[in-house]
Structure formats: structure tokens, C-alpha cells
Design an enzyme around this catalytic site. Structure first.
Site, mmCIF file in Angstrom:
data_model
loop_
_atom_site.group_PDB
_atom_site.id
_atom_site.type_symbol
_atom_site.label_atom_id
_atom_site.label_comp_id
_atom_site.label_asym_id
_atom_site.label_seq_id
_atom_site.Cartn_x
_atom_site.Cartn_y
_atom_site.Cartn_z
ATOM 1 N N ASP A 89 20.550 -57.269 -59.430
ATOM 2 C CA ASP A 89 19.323 -57.543 -60.190
ATOM 3 C C ASP A 89 19.541 -58.864 -60.940
ATOM 4 O O ASP A 89 20.265 -58.903 -61.936
ATOM 5 C CB ASP A 89 19.048 -56.428 -61.207
ATOM 6 C CG ASP A 89 18.610 -55.111 -60.561
ATOM 7 O OD1 ASP A 89 19.035 -54.835 -59.416
ATOM 8 O OD2 ASP A 89 17.870 -54.346 -61.216
ATOM 9 N N LYS A 151 11.003 -57.569 -60.056
ATOM 10 C CA LYS A 151 11.194 -56.629 -61.165
ATOM 11 C C LYS A 151 10.571 -57.223 -62.420
ATOM 12 O O LYS A 151 10.664 -58.427 -62.653
ATOM 13 C CB LYS A 151 12.706 -56.392 -61.331
ATOM 14 C CG LYS A 151 13.128 -55.553 -62.530
ATOM 15 C CD LYS A 151 14.655 -55.362 -62.502
ATOM 16 C CE LYS A 151 15.192 -54.817 -63.810
ATOM 17 N NZ LYS A 151 16.656 -54.666 -63.800
ATOM 18 N N LYS A 180 9.947 -53.184 -58.914
ATOM 19 C CA LYS A 180 10.684 -52.366 -59.873
ATOM 20 C C LYS A 180 10.097 -52.599 -61.259
ATOM 21 O O LYS A 180 9.995 -53.740 -61.711
ATOM 22 C CB LYS A 180 12.176 -52.720 -59.863
ATOM 23 C CG LYS A 180 13.000 -51.938 -60.907
ATOM 24 C CD LYS A 180 14.491 -52.206 -60.761
ATOM 25 C CE LYS A 180 15.286 -51.600 -61.915
ATOM 26 N NZ LYS A 180 16.749 -51.833 -61.789
#
Length: 212
Positions: A89, A151, A180
Site C-alpha cells: 500500500d 485507496k 479500498k
């Protein structure tokens, strides 16, 4: 739909101790969460703690500011994969995005994706700092760079995920990347609403209370 299959059980606090990371992993195994998400220094410990389970291990890169050099982010990503991370991430370079330095933003994401090969890459946009136009551009650049997910947030900015941002991101990636939602997801009703909007992962430190 089982909520547990969407949860990235997360502890990214600067104060997180090894014992707390072990507890995070224990909870993830107990509840059958999709993944745990930790800082790089905890990857080896988390990998060991998750041994024998189906739970994936995600590590954050360039966290939480996104303002490190591309070379530093690439090294960090490779290092985390070498120590057992399944997913990365990364935080986008927000200053570059705001300055319309789109080629640099795209190339940085692409370089990290190339460095980690077939491992999942989630690109954190930190939406609380972006205009609507910047959010749109960030999604397009992430898709062009072959990211697997976009995300919403680090959870360390001035705001977290919103339904509006997720709807916008879903529209902009047009099925070419997953979404996400992260930052401030603390109750079951909110989590379910995000899933109904098309989110495939939810980053939260409240996983156990969401599924109980």
C-alpha cells in the site's frame, strides 16, 4: 457477502509494539480477515505470526506523507516483499499531483509495480488533501501505471474515507482497478455501505468489533 473477507486488519501507529502486531495477527487469524496491514519494520514478525493461515500480509510504503524519493519507495517496497509481504500500500506523491507533474506520478507508481511483480499494489490517494479534479487524475494515473487498487486514505491525514470519494473513484477506474476504503471505518453499517458502493477492501483497526 461475508464482511471478514473485505477487512485489512490494520495497526500503523508509530507506537505499535511487537506484542501489539502479534495480537493484530492473532485477531486476523481468529476472525479470518483478508489481510493485516503493518509498517515495514513489522513485516518479518507479522509473516511469522501469520504462518499457517490464509491471511495476506500488506505493508505500507512512503507512509504516511508520500513525499520520499521514488528510489526510497522502490527500495522499501522490494524490502517488504523480500521479508514476506504479499501486498504493498503506497502513498502517492501528493505535491507532484497537485503540481500537475503527472508523468512523474505515473512513473513512480509504475516503477513500484514493476519492482513487486505479481504482488498486489494499492495506491493511497489521501483524498482529504485533493480537489475533485485531482482525485480523478490520481485514479486515471494509477490505472495507467497498472496499480491493482486505489485507496482513499492513510488514516493520518485531516480526513478519511467518504462515500462520495468512493463513488467517484469507482467511476474513474471504470473496472480497471479495485477500491479500498480506509480511514474512519469503525462500524458495521458504514462498512456494509462501502461494500454496496463497490469497495473490495476496507482498511480498519476496528475489524473485530465490525464482525462480532
Amino acid at each position: 457477502m461475508q464482511l471478514k473477507n473485505f477487512i485489512d486488519h490494520t495497526n500503523l501507529k508509530p507506537t505499535a509494539t511487537p506484542a501489539e502486531i502479534q495480537e493484530l495477527c492473532k485477531e486476523a487469524k481468529t476472525y479470518g480477515f483478508k489481510a493485516v496491514c503493518v509498517n515495514g519494520c513489522h513485516v518479518g514478525l507479522a509473516k511469522e505470526s501469520l504462518k499457517g493461515s490464509e491471511v495476506k500480509l500488506a505493508a505500507v510504503i512512503g507512509f504516511p506523507l508520500g513525499a520520499m524519493s521514488t528510489e526510497a519507495k522502490v527500495f522499501e517496497a522490494k524490502n517488504c516483499i523480500e521479508h514476506g509481504a504479499d501486498e504493498i500500500d503506497m502513498v502517492i506523491n501528493i505535491g507532484w499531483l497537485k503540481s500537475n507533474m503527472d508523468d512523474l506520478v505515473r512513473e513512480e507508481i509504475a516503477e513500484i509495480k514493476r519492482a513487486i511483480g505479481d504482488k498486489l499494489l494499492k495506491v493511497i490517494l489521501e483524498t482529504c488533501f485533493l480537489s475533485e479534479e485531482e482525485k480523478k487524475r490520481a485514479c486515471i494515473l494509477s490505472v495507467e501505471a497498472n496499480a491493482d487498487f486505489v485507496k482513499t486514505s492513510t488514516g493520518f491525514g485531516s480526513g478519511g474515507a467518504t462515500f462520495e470519494d468512493v463513488a467517484l473513484m469507482k467511476k474513474m477506474v471504470a473496472g480497471k482497478a479495485k477500491i479500498k476504503a480506509s480511514g474512519g471505518v469503525r462500524d458495521k453499517e458504514t462498512a456494509i455501505k462501502y461494500i454496496e458502493l463497490g469497495v473490495e477492501r476496507i482498511g480498519t483497526s476496528s475489524g473485530p468489533s465490525l464482525v462480532k
